[in-house]
Design a protein around this motif. Sequence first.
Motif, PDB file in Angstrom:
ATOM      1  N   UNK A  45       0.965  -0.899   0.201  1.00 15.00           N
ATOM      2  CA  UNK A  45      -0.157  -0.360   0.132  1.00 15.00           C
ATOM      3  C   UNK A  45       0.926   0.762  -0.289  1.00 15.00           C
ATOM      4  N   UNK A  46       0.375   1.797  -1.013  1.00 14.41           N
ATOM      5  CA  UNK A  46       1.461   3.343  -1.343  1.00 14.41           C
ATOM      6  C   UNK A  46       0.514   4.406  -1.690  1.00 14.41           C
ATOM      7  N   UNK A  47       1.015   5.198  -1.723  1.00 11.94           N
ATOM      8  CA  UNK A  47       0.517   6.633  -2.920  1.00 11.94           C
ATOM      9  C   UNK A  47       0.167   6.146  -3.743  1.00 11.94           C
ATOM     10  N   UNK A  48      -1.080   6.133  -4.462  1.00  7.56           N
ATOM     11  CA  UNK A  48      -1.332   5.683  -6.004  1.00  7.56           C
ATOM     12  C   UNK A  48      -0.460   6.777  -7.191  1.00  7.56           C
ATOM     13  N   UNK A  49      -0.054   7.488  -7.044  1.00  9.20           N
ATOM     14  CA  UNK A  49       0.874   8.422  -8.031  1.00  9.20           C
ATOM     15  C   UNK A  49       2.046   7.466  -8.086  1.00  9.20           C
ATOM     16  N   UNK A  50       2.796   6.961  -7.085  1.00  5.47           N
ATOM     17  CA  UNK A  50       4.152   6.345  -7.310  1.00  5.47           C
ATOM     18  C   UNK A  50       4.003   4.838  -7.701  1.00  5.47           C
ATOM     19  N   UNK A  51       3.160   3.658  -7.240  1.00  9.69           N
ATOM     20  CA  UNK A  51       1.946   3.139  -7.843  1.00  9.69           C
ATOM     21  C   UNK A  51       3.242   1.998  -8.999  1.00  9.69           C
ATOM     22  N   UNK A  52       2.518   2.791 -10.133  1.00  6.90           N
ATOM     23  CA  UNK A  52       3.306   2.091 -11.340  1.00  6.90           C
ATOM     24  C   UNK A  52       4.935   2.736 -11.797  1.00  6.90           C
ATOM     25  N   UNK A  53       5.475   3.249 -10.682  1.00  3.36           N
ATOM     26  CA  UNK A  53       6.567   3.555 -10.980  1.00  3.36           C
ATOM     27  C   UNK A  53       7.145   2.033  -9.707  1.00  3.36           C
ATOM     28  N   UNK A  54       6.650   2.411  -8.883  1.00  8.45           N
ATOM     29  CA  UNK A  54       7.286   1.286  -7.609  1.00  8.45           C
ATOM     30  C   UNK A  54       7.172  -0.253  -8.231  1.00  8.45           C
ATOM     31  N   UNK A  55       6.028  -0.481  -8.752  1.00  7.15           N
ATOM     32  CA  UNK A  55       6.355  -2.038  -9.644  1.00  7.15           C
ATOM     33  C   UNK A  55       6.566  -2.347 -10.304  1.00  7.15           C
ATOM     34  N   UNK A  56       7.419  -1.097 -11.435  1.00  3.67           N
ATOM     35  CA  UNK A  56       8.486  -1.156 -12.225  1.00  3.67           C
ATOM     36  C   UNK A  56       9.301  -1.553 -11.423  1.00  3.67           C
ATOM     37  N   UNK A  57       9.910  -0.907 -10.072  1.00  2.00           N
ATOM     38  CA  UNK A  57      11.415  -0.566  -9.829  1.00  2.00           C
ATOM     39  C   UNK A  57      11.077  -2.366  -9.274  1.00  2.00           C
ATOM     40  N   UNK A  58      10.337  -2.944  -8.219  1.00  2.00           N
ATOM     41  CA  UNK A  58       9.981  -4.437  -7.918  1.00  2.00           C
ATOM     42  C   UNK A  58       9.840  -5.214  -8.857  1.00  2.00           C
ATOM     43  N   UNK A  59       9.504  -4.993 -10.359  1.00  2.00           N
ATOM     44  CA  UNK A  59       9.590  -6.262 -11.436  1.00  2.00           C
ATOM     45  C   UNK A  59      11.047  -6.159 -11.602  1.00  2.00           C
ATOM     46  N   UNK A  60      12.311  -4.853 -11.555  1.00  2.00           N
ATOM     47  CA  UNK A  60      13.077  -4.772 -11.556  1.00  2.00           C
ATOM     48  C   UNK A  60      14.248  -5.518 -10.877  1.00  2.00           C
TER      49      UNK A  60
END
Length: 185
Positions: free
Chosen positions: A74-89
Amino acid sequence: MSEAVSALAGARASGLVELADAGATGMITLRGELSLLGGALQSVLGLGLPGLRQVVTGEKGQVLWMSPDELLVILPYAEATAAAAALTAALGDAFATVAVVSDARAMIRVSGAQARDVLAKLMPVDFADFPVGSVRRSRAAQVAAALWRVSDSDWSLICFRSVAGYVWEGLATVAQPGGEVGLYR
């Protein structure tokens, strides 16, 4: 998030408890070997692995234990896509799944001294043994939900956005004055 997706759109209600739509909230589902997920979480968000049915909270968000091979970030909405990309990497070639589910879920906050009584009317959960920082997957009335205890009188509930109106109306109904139970005092 579009208005069509936002089922509760800032809704608030009062009664035996205060109900509030948490608004747009970033949510990422991580599936895989927890030890691999933990390394990625630590490197990307600075958050550790939660224990069984626990929540870890840090500056960048929260991580909820959902099952032996699943976590919810759970994190701020605006940060979800970038965080998901960073987690995938960060996970690299590891056998794991990272999925942004922010628009598929809704979060409702339930606050007040009678929160456990109100929640118990809809959820088959033992609220007598539910410490702060714990999470449970269950159902709210007839739909899937996850619930965690934020503080002595504050709770967060997540459900599918498609049934958020149903869950909201159920909570608002059982929270009406005159329906006091007084089981959890």
